[in-house]
Design a protein around this motif. Structure first.
Motif, PDB file in Angstrom:
ATOM      1  N   GLN A   1       0.833  -1.192   0.000  1.00 25.23           N
ATOM      2  CA  GLN A   1       0.000   0.000   0.000  1.00 25.23           C
ATOM      3  C   GLN A   1       0.872   1.247   0.000  1.00 25.23           C
ATOM      4  O   GLN A   1       1.805   1.360   0.782  1.00 25.23           O
ATOM      5  N   VAL A   2       0.509   2.180  -0.864  1.00 26.70           N
ATOM      6  CA  VAL A   2       1.288   3.413  -0.969  1.00 26.70           C
ATOM      7  C   VAL A   2       1.027   4.296   0.237  1.00 26.70           C
ATOM      8  O   VAL A   2      -0.116   4.527   0.609  1.00 26.70           O
ATOM      9  N   VAL A  24       8.036   8.410   0.763  1.00 23.72           N
ATOM     10  CA  VAL A  24       7.054   7.576   0.061  1.00 23.72           C
ATOM     11  C   VAL A  24       7.431   6.111   0.233  1.00 23.72           C
ATOM     12  O   VAL A  24       8.606   5.746   0.084  1.00 23.72           O
ATOM     13  N   PHE A  27       5.276   1.802  -2.973  1.00 27.77           N
ATOM     14  CA  PHE A  27       4.877   2.098  -4.342  1.00 27.77           C
ATOM     15  C   PHE A  27       5.702   1.280  -5.327  1.00 27.77           C
ATOM     16  O   PHE A  27       6.770   0.764  -5.004  1.00 27.77           O
ATOM     17  N   SER A  28       5.201   1.202  -6.564  1.00 26.30           N
ATOM     18  CA  SER A  28       5.928   0.546  -7.645  1.00 26.30           C
ATOM     19  C   SER A  28       6.485   1.619  -8.588  1.00 26.30           C
ATOM     20  O   SER A  28       6.102   2.782  -8.491  1.00 26.30           O
ATOM     21  N   TYR A  31       4.374   4.447 -10.306  1.00 26.83           N
ATOM     22  CA  TYR A  31       4.029   5.746  -9.706  1.00 26.83           C
ATOM     23  C   TYR A  31       5.185   6.694 -10.006  1.00 26.83           C
ATOM     24  O   TYR A  31       6.056   6.926  -9.165  1.00 26.83           O
ATOM     25  N   ASN A  77      13.827   7.358  -1.016  1.00 28.75           N
ATOM     26  CA  ASN A  77      12.390   7.425  -1.328  1.00 28.75           C
ATOM     27  C   ASN A  77      11.765   8.723  -0.796  1.00 28.75           C
ATOM     28  O   ASN A  77      10.662   8.715  -0.243  1.00 28.75           O
ATOM     29  N   THR A  98       0.709  11.070  -4.999  1.00 31.40           N
ATOM     30  CA  THR A  98       1.112  10.333  -6.184  1.00 31.40           C
ATOM     31  C   THR A  98      -0.084   9.554  -6.707  1.00 31.40           C
ATOM     32  O   THR A  98      -1.157   9.565  -6.089  1.00 31.40           O
ATOM     33  N   HIS A 111      -3.221   9.031  -4.116  1.00 31.09           N
ATOM     34  CA  HIS A 111      -2.685   8.690  -2.795  1.00 31.09           C
ATOM     35  C   HIS A 111      -2.092   9.959  -2.191  1.00 31.09           C
ATOM     36  O   HIS A 111      -1.274  10.624  -2.846  1.00 31.09           O
TER      37      HIS A 111
END
Length: 122
Positions: A1-2, A24, A27-28, A31, A77, A98, A111
């Motif tokens: 989960q972001v 952050v 995320f993948s 994003y 990040n 994002t 998000h």
């Protein structure tokens, strides 16, 4: 989960500076844009700046060009918003955000962080 977590807000005098941070997680690489937004009391939320995580390309709304600088540290990040020459009209809650459909025109952000208060006052 972001998840996005902002920090760095506070009270500053006109003409002063602040640096906001946004960490952050979850995320993948899809994003690829991270944005900063702000919302002043009684006003709609507006996009301030965004940055591409891939190549660092930056975008700014006209009212902050030349005063604010967005940057990223992918190893941490973290996305930063350096704010200089602050004005009372910059007073707002600042959010980072994002989304898979995020755009440079500040649409498609799904998000959001919890926000950090910036107050510019003498």
């Amino acid at each position: 989960q972001v998840q996005l977590v902002e920090s760095g807000g506070g009270l500053v005098q006109p003409g002063g500076s602040l640096r906001l941070s946004c960490v952050v997680s979850g995320f993948s690489p899809d994003y690829y844009l991270i944005g900063w937004f702000r919302q002043a009391p009684g006003k709609e939320r507006e996009g301030v700046s965004c940055i591409s995580r891939d190549d660092g390309t930056t975008y700014y709304t006209d009212s902050v060009k030349g005063r604010f600088t967005i940057s990223r540290d992918n190893a941490k990040n973290t996305v930063y918003l350096q704010m200089n020459s602050l004005k009372p009209e910059d007073t707002a809650v600042y959010y980072c955000a994002t989304g898979l459909k995020a755009t440079i025109s500040f649409a498609g952000y799904s998000h959001w962080g919890q926000g950090t208060q910036v107050t510019v006052s003498s």
